[in-house]
Design a protein around this motif. Sequence first.
Motif, PDB file in Angstrom:
ATOM      1  N   ARG A  67      -8.583  -1.887  -5.871  1.00 25.79           N
ATOM      2  CA  ARG A  67      -7.479  -1.910  -6.827  1.00 25.79           C
ATOM      3  C   ARG A  67      -6.079  -1.839  -6.248  1.00 25.79           C
ATOM      4  N   TYR A  68      -5.920  -1.527  -4.994  1.00 21.08           N
ATOM      5  CA  TYR A  68      -4.582  -1.297  -4.457  1.00 21.08           C
ATOM      6  C   TYR A  68      -4.126  -2.354  -3.453  1.00 21.08           C
ATOM      7  N   PHE A  69      -5.004  -2.782  -2.572  1.00 22.34           N
ATOM      8  CA  PHE A  69      -4.595  -3.733  -1.532  1.00 22.34           C
ATOM      9  C   PHE A  69      -4.199  -5.072  -2.150  1.00 22.34           C
ATOM     10  N   LEU A  70      -3.140  -5.650  -1.631  1.00 17.26           N
ATOM     11  CA  LEU A  70      -2.677  -6.947  -2.125  1.00 17.26           C
ATOM     12  C   LEU A  70      -3.722  -8.023  -1.827  1.00 17.26           C
ATOM     13  N   HIS A  71      -3.864  -8.956  -2.743  1.00 17.54           N
ATOM     14  CA  HIS A  71      -4.861 -10.010  -2.562  1.00 17.54           C
ATOM     15  C   HIS A  71      -4.330 -11.327  -3.109  1.00 17.54           C
ATOM     16  N   ARG A  72      -4.894 -12.394  -2.626  1.00 22.16           N
ATOM     17  CA  ARG A  72      -4.561 -13.732  -3.105  1.00 22.16           C
ATOM     18  C   ARG A  72      -5.859 -14.463  -3.364  1.00 22.16           C
ATOM     19  N   ASP A  73      -6.028 -14.933  -4.594  1.00 24.79           N
ATOM     20  CA  ASP A  73      -7.267 -15.615  -4.999  1.00 24.79           C
ATOM     21  C   ASP A  73      -8.488 -14.738  -4.741  1.00 24.79           C
ATOM     22  N   GLY A  74      -8.317 -13.447  -4.975  1.00 23.51           N
ATOM     23  CA  GLY A  74      -9.440 -12.522  -4.825  1.00 23.51           C
ATOM     24  C   GLY A  74      -9.709 -12.074  -3.411  1.00 23.51           C
ATOM     25  N   LYS A  75      -8.959 -12.581  -2.424  1.00 24.59           N
ATOM     26  CA  LYS A  75      -9.155 -12.213  -1.023  1.00 24.59           C
ATOM     27  C   LYS A  75      -8.061 -11.224  -0.604  1.00 24.59           C
ATOM     28  N   ARG A  76      -8.471 -10.061  -0.103  1.00 21.55           N
ATOM     29  CA  ARG A  76      -7.498  -9.066   0.351  1.00 21.55           C
ATOM     30  C   ARG A  76      -6.878  -9.524   1.666  1.00 21.55           C
ATOM     31  N   PHE A  77      -5.559  -9.348   1.770  1.00 17.85           N
ATOM     32  CA  PHE A  77      -4.911  -9.642   3.044  1.00 17.85           C
ATOM     33  C   PHE A  77      -4.100  -8.450   3.533  1.00 17.85           C
ATOM     34  N   GLU A  78      -4.304  -7.286   2.900  1.00 19.70           N
ATOM     35  CA  GLU A  78      -3.551  -6.078   3.257  1.00 19.70           C
ATOM     36  C   GLU A  78      -4.502  -5.055   3.874  1.00 19.70           C
ATOM     37  N   LEU A  79      -4.255  -4.701   5.128  1.00 19.30           N
ATOM     38  CA  LEU A  79      -5.027  -3.675   5.814  1.00 19.30           C
ATOM     39  C   LEU A  79      -4.408  -2.309   5.555  1.00 19.30           C
ATOM     40  N   PRO A  80      -5.176  -1.224   5.746  1.00 15.21           N
ATOM     41  CA  PRO A  80      -4.710   0.107   5.317  1.00 15.21           C
ATOM     42  C   PRO A  80      -3.348   0.521   5.871  1.00 15.21           C
ATOM     43  N   GLN A  81      -3.117   0.360   7.175  1.00 15.94           N
ATOM     44  CA  GLN A  81      -1.832   0.804   7.719  1.00 15.94           C
ATOM     45  C   GLN A  81      -0.697  -0.108   7.267  1.00 15.94           C
ATOM     46  N   ALA A  82      -0.985  -1.376   7.025  1.00 16.10           N
ATOM     47  CA  ALA A  82       0.021  -2.273   6.449  1.00 16.10           C
ATOM     48  C   ALA A  82       0.341  -1.855   5.017  1.00 16.10           C
ATOM     49  N   PHE A  83      -0.669  -1.409   4.299  1.00 12.45           N
ATOM     50  CA  PHE A  83      -0.483  -0.917   2.928  1.00 12.45           C
ATOM     51  C   PHE A  83       0.495   0.257   2.915  1.00 12.45           C
ATOM     52  N   PHE A  84       0.246   1.258   3.772  1.00 11.23           N
ATOM     53  CA  PHE A  84       1.129   2.418   3.787  1.00 11.23           C
ATOM     54  C   PHE A  84       2.533   2.039   4.237  1.00 11.23           C
ATOM     55  N   MET A  85       2.650   1.110   5.187  1.00  6.52           N
ATOM     56  CA  MET A  85       3.974   0.697   5.641  1.00  6.52           C
ATOM     57  C   MET A  85       4.683  -0.126   4.573  1.00  6.52           C
ATOM     58  N   ARG A  86       3.943  -0.961   3.855  1.00  9.24           N
ATOM     59  CA  ARG A  86       4.566  -1.723   2.764  1.00  9.24           C
ATOM     60  C   ARG A  86       5.144  -0.771   1.710  1.00  9.24           C
ATOM     61  N   VAL A  87       4.383   0.259   1.324  1.00  8.45           N
ATOM     62  CA  VAL A  87       4.866   1.245   0.360  1.00  8.45           C
ATOM     63  C   VAL A  87       6.087   1.969   0.920  1.00  8.45           C
ATOM     64  N   ALA A  88       6.018   2.374   2.186  1.00 12.51           N
ATOM     65  CA  ALA A  88       7.121   3.108   2.810  1.00 12.51           C
ATOM     66  C   ALA A  88       8.387   2.262   2.890  1.00 12.51           C
ATOM     67  N   MET A  89       8.250   1.003   3.270  1.00 14.88           N
ATOM     68  CA  MET A  89       9.412   0.117   3.353  1.00 14.88           C
ATOM     69  C   MET A  89      10.021  -0.097   1.975  1.00 14.88           C
ATOM     70  N   GLY A  90       9.166  -0.241   0.968  1.00 18.23           N
ATOM     71  CA  GLY A  90       9.677  -0.395  -0.393  1.00 18.23           C
ATOM     72  C   GLY A  90      10.479   0.800  -0.847  1.00 18.23           C
ATOM     73  N   LEU A  91      10.093   2.007  -0.402  1.00 15.09           N
ATOM     74  CA  LEU A  91      10.805   3.220  -0.785  1.00 15.09           C
ATOM     75  C   LEU A  91      12.065   3.445   0.047  1.00 15.09           C
ATOM     76  N   ALA A  92      12.186   2.738   1.152  1.00 18.00           N
ATOM     77  CA  ALA A  92      13.346   2.913   2.036  1.00 18.00           C
ATOM     78  C   ALA A  92      14.382   1.813   1.888  1.00 18.00           C
ATOM     79  N   LEU A  93      14.238   0.942   0.908  1.00 18.73           N
ATOM     80  CA  LEU A  93      15.112  -0.242   0.792  1.00 18.73           C
ATOM     81  C   LEU A  93      16.592   0.113   0.718  1.00 18.73           C
ATOM     82  N   ARG A  94      16.936   1.228   0.055  1.00 21.95           N
ATOM     83  CA  ARG A  94      18.346   1.574  -0.124  1.00 21.95           C
ATOM     84  C   ARG A  94      18.867   2.545   0.939  1.00 21.95           C
ATOM     85  N   GLU A  95      18.040   2.908   1.906  1.00 19.36           N
ATOM     86  CA  GLU A  95      18.471   3.838   2.952  1.00 19.36           C
ATOM     87  C   GLU A  95      19.426   3.139   3.929  1.00 19.36           C
ATOM     88  N   ILE A  96      20.319   3.921   4.565  1.00 18.15           N
ATOM     89  CA  ILE A  96      21.247   3.354   5.537  1.00 18.15           C
ATOM     90  C   ILE A  96      20.492   2.865   6.772  1.00 18.15           C
TER      91      ILE A  96
END
Length: 956
Positions: free
Chosen positions: A302-331
């Motif tokens: 339910r969480y990893f990004l997928h395209r046409d039903g195929k996941r292309f997001e590995l666990p550490q990429a998942f955590f980094m994607r979330v972290a980068m999204g939360l840091a968008l407005r940081e200096i």
Amino acid sequence: MLATNTVSIDGTAQAPSRPLAAAVADGLGYQVVRRNGSVSPFDPNKISIALTKAFLAVEGAAAAGSRRIHDTVEELTRSVVAALTRRGESRIFHIEDIQDHVELALMRGGHHKVARAYVLYREERARRRAKEEAAAGQVQSELHVRIENGVFVQLDEDRLRAIIREACEGLDGVSPDPVLTETRRNLYDGITQDELSLAPIMAARTLVEKEPNYAYVAARLLLDRLRREALTLVSGRAEQATQAEMHTRYESYFPEFIRTGVEAGLIDPELARFDLRRMAAALKPERDLNFQYLGLQTLYDRYFLHRDGKRFELPQAFFMRVAMGLALREIDREERAIEFYNLLSSFDFMASTPTLFNSGTTRPQLSSCFLTTMGDDLDAIFKGIRDNALLAKYSGGIGNDWTQVRGLGAHIRGTNGKSQGVVPFLKVANDTAIAVNQGGKRKGAVCAYLETWHIDIEEFLDLRKNTGDDRRRTHDMNTANWVPDLFMERVEADAEWTLFSPDEVPDLHDLYGPAFRNAYEAYEAKAEWGEIRVFRKVRAVDLWRRMLTMLFETGHPWITFKDPCNIRSPQQHAGVVHSSNLCTEITLNTSKDEVAVCNLGSVNLANHVRSDGLDMERLERTVKTAMRMLDNVIDINFYTIPEARASNLRHRPVGLGLMGFQDALQKLRVPYSSEEAVEFADRSMEAISYFAISASVDLAAERGRYSSFEGSLWSKGILPIDSIRLLKEARPGVDMDESSTLDWESLRERVTSIGMRNSNTMAIAPTATISNICGVSQSIEPAYQNLFVKSNMSGDFTVVNAQLVRDLKERGLWDEVMISDLKYFDGSAGEIDRVPDDLKALYATAFEIDPKWLIEAASRRQKWIDQAQSLNLYMANPSGRKLDELYRLAWRKGLKTTYYLRSRSATHVEKSTLRGTDGKLNAVTPAVASMPAESDVAPAWGKACAIDDPDCEACQ
């Protein structure tokens, strides 16, 4: 055997009245792997033939043709086929699996003599085959794998062994041999690549009940499947890698992952502007090994990004994607993203489900909970229902305050008619929640709140009943009572209580404490004088008893308390708390102009204790970073309605909670039912409160105060611990501890001089899903059982208390007999004679703990929290007297809210193996039987426990 109305799997003609077994399997292409590796079509008729032979072997040839045997065999066949085909991703069954289910069906049906004969027959056949194979020197035939382009290649036995061996490395108590043996049993010539990747995962899962570390093995084998899927998609060529190879492959994969996500329209293009080399170099591939199977499978489904039903997001990429999204407005956003990544990937803290779903995506709706107030006209009501749909679309959980809507029989000026009351509108809101299912990720989730003086309160109590007019029932909506202190005082005094329609008493909705009492008593006098048209008098105790009866019978409405939520609210100068949220932990102001929003995340308390107590330095670091992440959510968030945006930016509330409380107690060797546990609840929450408030002050110094700070309790130097005295002044008799151990005076001075960045800082959510991800006990819950099958949207999973297993191993007590005893006694160690008393106390399960201990611990936490906590109460043998005492105690102890009342079901763990019961990949009939969902016996549990009810995941 089945009569002429049975068909074979090949879909040949059949009579109109086909049995379910054939109907289920017909045309779906299910196949059976024989013992020699060959494959044949699955035919339910063969099951019925085997069952018939088993009955005749016991009852004799004279029973042939018996209608009783025919009907029994047909029903058992239906059961076996349904179990085999239920939600299974694989369409391949091994012959041994089918026979396991036949044996299980016989046992569950009470046909013990037949089952025994069947077992003995299987054992004899197995011995004969082994002897024949040994004599013939038989070896497994060469197998081939069918890859995606239809080409057959030889099975790479060496890689299969290597992957299984790698998955077992560094884990105590596990061996690759049984995993490999079980895997080979499920292989066949022509197996697909996907089926080959599933086979070792399924094999490892069957061993979890004997050794909990096989949950890590299964997760690592799932990682192999995920790596093949993700690397192939991002590189554009068939690719796979071992975990060891990922130490170098992750760095080149990560930029490819970002590029793929941006091109697919799933990842915010702004993430591609980060220094991706720096981000990739910061990834820690070894943290992939920290997952247990339940957690990784949940992320995969339910969480990893997928395209046409195929996941292309590995666990550490998942955590980094979330972290980068939360840091968008940081200096220095790269530096902050790495800081956030390290916190998430270490499992020290986990953001809530909406944040994990949507951070770094093109629609970053990151907030967990929304609270609204419904107005008393058609425009306002249907706008509120539309708002529900928009908020639910992107994974928000919703609490609706319906108290303003006029009651049944109230006058409508526009038509000169009478109102149908609040219930018909609740039905529309219920159906809207079903229709908006958050993109298939989970059902829309809403809770309706109504104050206890509303004229429709008695109909409101019946909303979840399975009987009565279905047009006045809301089977999919949660409900909660919003109870004033005055009502509880009337209950205590056995006095009368008056019900009103809000259009005639409009100010009651916004009043609490002494002001509510004065206005309410004045309206009672007006009713006596005939100046109010719609009202009804009831005995307060009778209404209270009915509230508790409905809570027991249907699980709803929950009991929440209006006055402590408002009297202790830091924001009482800026509005009124009219309800809580979906999971009863959020207490924020709402109005027609403001939809309250809360942004949640939870500290993993188990990661912050040592044998001698709390690791305060680590906890302070975690809370400081977590508060920054939560505050960032407010500015980054994608708001679906303007009232939510205005409210969130004005007040900036967040809800930092905790999970892993039970694990922390067990690490400290402290039983839940003890004064020491209550003291630990107090001290741990004091520390989190201190660090959270301090972090908000630091953010205020850096970024500025929230705009409505002036006039708040914060601005007056009244912290959550100080607000207890306000409640005691308004309601004498409140029994709350006010002791403290940290330097609150200096923090109080910082709050008043510098200010707060956030109007609210803490709330303890249920955390069912994110605690699964981290592999710890959820929230503040006691353990449900020490061995059981947990059900959620990803399937059914064997759960074993690993700490208990370690303790039993140390004392030489962990063996097949202990596993059998734990099953027999429903996961409880308390009834097993050879378990030492200290372990019985330490590993007592939820229904073995007096619920008064839960109230005591919750009261100690509540003194530090500016919002509330999602508190489930467990009662093994509920009665009216016990429920009355328990909920009155919760009120006296100053709790703001309670959540589900959970009572034990009539049947529990099956006295049979748990093998083959866990996971969506091999989901069959669960080994835990409990109350059916939406039953009229509290609560609506799901298969093993609705602690994992996906409806509630908005808070998790």
